[in-house]
Design an enzyme around this catalytic site. Structure first.
Site, PDB file in Angstrom:
ATOM      1  CG  ASP A 196       4.540  53.029  -5.451  1.00 47.97           C
ATOM      2  OD1 ASP A 196       4.129  53.736  -5.335  1.00 47.97           O
ATOM      3  OD2 ASP A 196       5.181  51.921  -5.194  1.00 47.97           O
TER       4      ASP A 196
HETATM    5  C1  BGC Z   1       2.383  50.410  -5.021  1.00 48.54           C
HETATM    6  C2  BGC Z   1       2.521  50.888  -6.772  1.00 48.54           C
HETATM    7  C3  BGC Z   1       1.260  51.261  -6.838  1.00 48.54           C
HETATM    8  C4  BGC Z   1       0.087  52.443  -6.375  1.00 48.54           C
HETATM    9  C5  BGC Z   1      -0.768  52.941  -6.638  1.00 48.54           C
HETATM   10  C6  BGC Z   1       1.599  51.461  -4.040  1.00 48.54           C
HETATM   11  O1  BGC Z   1       1.504  51.371  -3.073  1.00 48.54           O
HETATM   12  O2  BGC Z   1       3.812  50.132  -4.642  1.00 48.54           O
HETATM   13  O3  BGC Z   1       2.553  48.746  -7.494  1.00 48.54           O
HETATM   14  O4  BGC Z   1       0.937  51.636  -8.511  1.00 48.54           O
HETATM   15  O5  BGC Z   1       0.262  52.609  -4.846  1.00 48.54           O
HETATM   16  O6  BGC Z   1      -2.036  52.579  -6.740  1.00 48.54           O
END
Ligand code: BGC
Length: 756
Positions: free
Chosen positions: A310
């Site tokens: 993530d």
């Molecule tokens: C979130 C994810 C998301 C990623 C990309 C993160 O902060 O936890 O769910 O896909 O950002 O935007």
């Protein structure tokens, strides 16, 4: 530049190089066996790559690093992009928000450089968070958020949602969607609850797997494909005290029983990529947990696809978890644990430290090759080498009338009628006052992740969408519709103004709930509905006129005292662009409500969810049976029709072999006129768990039935011992214990014995 020529050029050169490799390789080595032609192509390409090129493929950057002002709007900073792609060989980007045409132009521009100006011409793969429809495309169809969709208990709704999303995403050159969320919404305070489908593992698994299957096999977007990304592996959704990314303590038995199944179903459906949980589980940040990423995900669950971190989460091992002394160590342990690609976002440090780690012998190039091969294979599978450019001719369906109609259908099947003393459906000719924070707002209805992470401001919401007030005016005599927009009542003066506004109307429709938020921005200490909104409800109830509360929220905000006095209550969650029409159709009776709660609505803040409490909790705290357990329980949902369940019959009462099954049947009669949907929820109660204590019941099967007025139909559930009667131990091994089981449906039960 002629796109076709450039694609052909790149592809021919690849073929030629592959041939050379094959011939040379053939002189010294045995031919390798490959599970697919994509793997073969990936392997051939990998053999041509320098270490720098490989590390670039393992890196994902945010578009904000290559846009002019570092914003999500798509104006390319060519210099920064060339730096990313020519100096760092970056293979993937994410995020951005703009019109369909600007997406097409932007991605065409960057892919042209990637394909034509880099040594090997490897196309980029672009990731996007289209979590409720194409929510980062200005013309996109904004669908209900997942928690609302989960209340449909309908695979077809998930299929429809995934189809609309894929058709509005892939033609723009976006081939990697960071959905579905497979986390089980166990913690009602968690600010990402609305991104989950349910508190129930089966609902999350079936809805999630349907998304995966639809994205990845949809003929409508051929010749390209859309990769799903399951997230967030694993144990993200039950952080202590509900704060996003707070540590979670989850016994491994519970992990296997409640959190693993949805991920397993999605993997079995062909899930190509997985995003890692940003939190820590049982004292270990998941990004460095070989136990979870390697042993569980790769070996036990058999996941063969790409593991993506993530956002910036290797950095967070240092800054947030304080679980690695520096970024280099954090990188080493994450790669050792099994990550394939780093969502670095805006820094290239990953690439530099990886080079050092390889030089120092801490990480082998073979380990890098494993990851890069998976990434290249994904790009081949998605058809990116043959079709790296967006297909501008296929964008006319984005935001089409057909898709918006489908969005409305989804909302209509998902909105839940929680309480009704007979005020609904609203009789024609009634004068209604629409009030509350979402009465005349699109932003509240669409929620977060709409054109922007936290939801875009009101004046930039879809122009052709109606607020609830507007939708009412379009549907019933507009002279009978009145508006009193109010975020709540904070003082006597506001109360007086409100009471005056109610004078000439017959019914008060009060929207209550939450303004949009995403991730930690939505952290909360108390689930109680905001005091000013409670005041508004109190004021509405004090008029003595019927009050219909409409809940627009990402999680169940508590308002028990007022709820008990409301004449009707609807849960809509964040129902999307056409959610207001769906609400009006349900309130006026044009559509019969059929959604059921996919989560438990607590009585008090901190009160219990989920529904699958253990026998001990039930017998000590919850008896007698008449005691109130939830404001509204899991699976609760009213219709305007009455359905009568009768004649629960089992085909047998004893199972004596693992291959034997029992079929449970029940008759469901639509007691009223007019076709209506009823969702049959089949639970199983394991009366005694000897190895581990068991929950009082678990949902094992669900099905939506459309039943004509006055007609009785038979619903069935085939009970398969290993599938429906076993449960995992703390290592994930399944236990099947002899004993008595109950099949429970609509409060009726039938008992059978497992006697192997
Ligand atoms: C979130 C994810 C998301 C990623 C990309 C993160 O902060 O936890 O769910 O896909 O950002 O935007």
């Amino acid at each position: 530049m002629n796109k076709n020529m450039s694609t052909t050029k790149c592809f021919n050169c690849l073929l030629l190089l592959s041939l050379i490799i094959l011939i040379c390789g053939g002189c010294v080595k045995q031919p390798k066996s490959y599970e697919s032609p994509y793997e073969r192509s990936a392997d051939s390409l990998l053999a041509l790559m320098t270490l720098d090129e490989k590390l670039g493929q393992m890196t994902q950057m945010c578009f904000s690093t290559i846009t002019l002002d570092g914003s999500k709007t798509l104006d390319l900073n060519v210099e920064n992009f060339r730096d990313a792609i020519l100096n760092y060989h970056v293979g993937s980007f994410l995020s951005g928000s703009d019109s369909a045409q600007r997406w097409v132009d932007f991605i065409t521009d960057i892919q042209e450089i990637a394909v034509n100006e880099t040594r090997l011409g490897i196309p980029l793969i672009i990731g996007i968070d289209h979590v409720h429809g194409a929510n980062y495309v200005f013309e996109g169809t904004i669908l209900p958020h997942n928690l609302t969709l989960g209340c449909s208990f309908d695979e077809n709704v998930a299929r429809m949602a995934a189809k609309v999303t894929a058709i509005e995403t892939a033609p723009l050159g976006l081939h990697w969607n960071f959905t579905p969320v497979l986390d089980v919404g166990k913690n009602a305070s968690w600010p990402r609850l609305y991104e989950t489908f349910s508190e129930d593992p089966l609902v999350c698994g079936i809805m999630g797997a349907t998304f995966v299957d639809t994205y990845e096999n949809l003929p409508d977007i051929a010749p390209v494909k859309l990769a799903a990304c399951g997230k967030h592996f694993i144990g993200y959704s039950d952080p202590k005290y509900g704060y996003d990314r707070a540590p979670a303590d989850i016994p491994m038995q519970v992990m296997y029983e409640h959190f693993v199944p949805s991920f397993k179903k999605a993997i079995d459906a062909g899930l190509k990529t997985m995003m890692v949980n940003s939190g820590e589980v049982n004292g270990v940040p998941v990004h460095r947990s070989a136990r979870l990423l390697d042993t569980m995900l790769r070996q036990e669950l058999g996941f063969r696809g790409v593991i993506l971190t993530d956002i910036k989460d290797i950095d967070r091992l240092v800054d947030m978890h304080k679980n690695a002394p520096d970024f280099k160590t954090a990188t080493l342990v994450s790669v050792q644990a099994g990550i394939d690609m780093y969502m670095a976002c805006n820094a290239y440090e990953f690439i530099t430290v990886m080079k050092d780690l390889i030089k120092e012998g801490e990480i082998t190039e073979e380990r890098i090759d494993e990851s890069v091969k998976r990434i290249l294979k994904l790009k081949f599978e998605l058809g990116l080498f043959d079709n790296p450019f967006p297909d501008g001719s296929k964008t006319e369906q984005i935001g089409s009338v057909e898709h918006r109609d489908m969005a409305q259908k989804m909302a209509e099947k998902s909105i839940v009628l929680l309480q009704n003393d007979g005020i609904l459906p609203l009789k024609p000719g009634k004068k209604v006052l629409i009030t509350g924070f979402a009465a005349h707002s699109k932003k509240m209805i669409n929620g977060a992740w709409t054109y922007d992470w936290q939801g875009i401001k009101e004046d930039m919401q879809p122009a052709d969408m109606n607020t609830l007030y507007e939708a009412f005016k379009n549907e019933i005599d507009s002279n009978n519709v009145f508006l009193h927009p109010s975020k709540g009542i904070r003082n006597e003066k506001e109360k007086e103004t409100f009471i005056t506004a109610t004078k000439d109307v017959d019914v008060l429709i009060v929207t209550i709930g939450e303004e949009p938020y995403s991730e930690f921005e939505g952290n909360l200490n108390d689930l109680t509905l905001e005091q000013s909104q409670l005041n508004l409800l109190d004021a509405a109830l004090s008029t003595g006129k019927p009050v219909v509360a409409v809940i627009i929220a990402g999680r169940p905000r508590v308002f028990t005292k007022q709820a008990d006095q409301c004449h009707a209550i609807l849960f809509a969650g964040h129902p999307g662009t056409r959610g207001t029409e769906a609400l009006v159709n349900i309130i006026t009776g044009k559509v019969t409500p059929s959604g059921k709660l996919s989560f438990s609505y607590p009585l008090a803040p901190g009160h219990v969810i989920p529904y699958y409490i253990k026998h001990a909790e039930y017998s000590i705290y919850w008896r007698p049976d008449t005691a109130r357990k939830f404001l509204f329980p899991f699976g609760h949902g009213l219709s305007y029709n009455e359905f009568l369940y009768s004649n629960l019959i089992l085909s047998d009462t004893v199972i004596t072999s693992r291959n034997q099954t029992i079929t449970a049947t029940i008759e469901i009669k639509n007691m009223d006129s007019g076709q209506a949907d009823e969702i049959a929820l089949w639970f199983i109660r394991d009366r005694v768990g000897e190895t581990f204590t068991r929950p009082v019941k678990m949902l094992q099967h669900f099905e939506r039935h459309s039943i004509p007025g006055g007609i009785k139909m038979k619903a069935a559930f085939e009970i398969i011992p290993e599938k429906h009667l076993s449960y995992p131990d703390e290592r994930g091994n399944m236990i099947l214990e002899n004993g008595m089981f109950d099949v429970v449906i609509d409060g009726k039960k039938a008992t059978f014995e497992l006697k192997l």
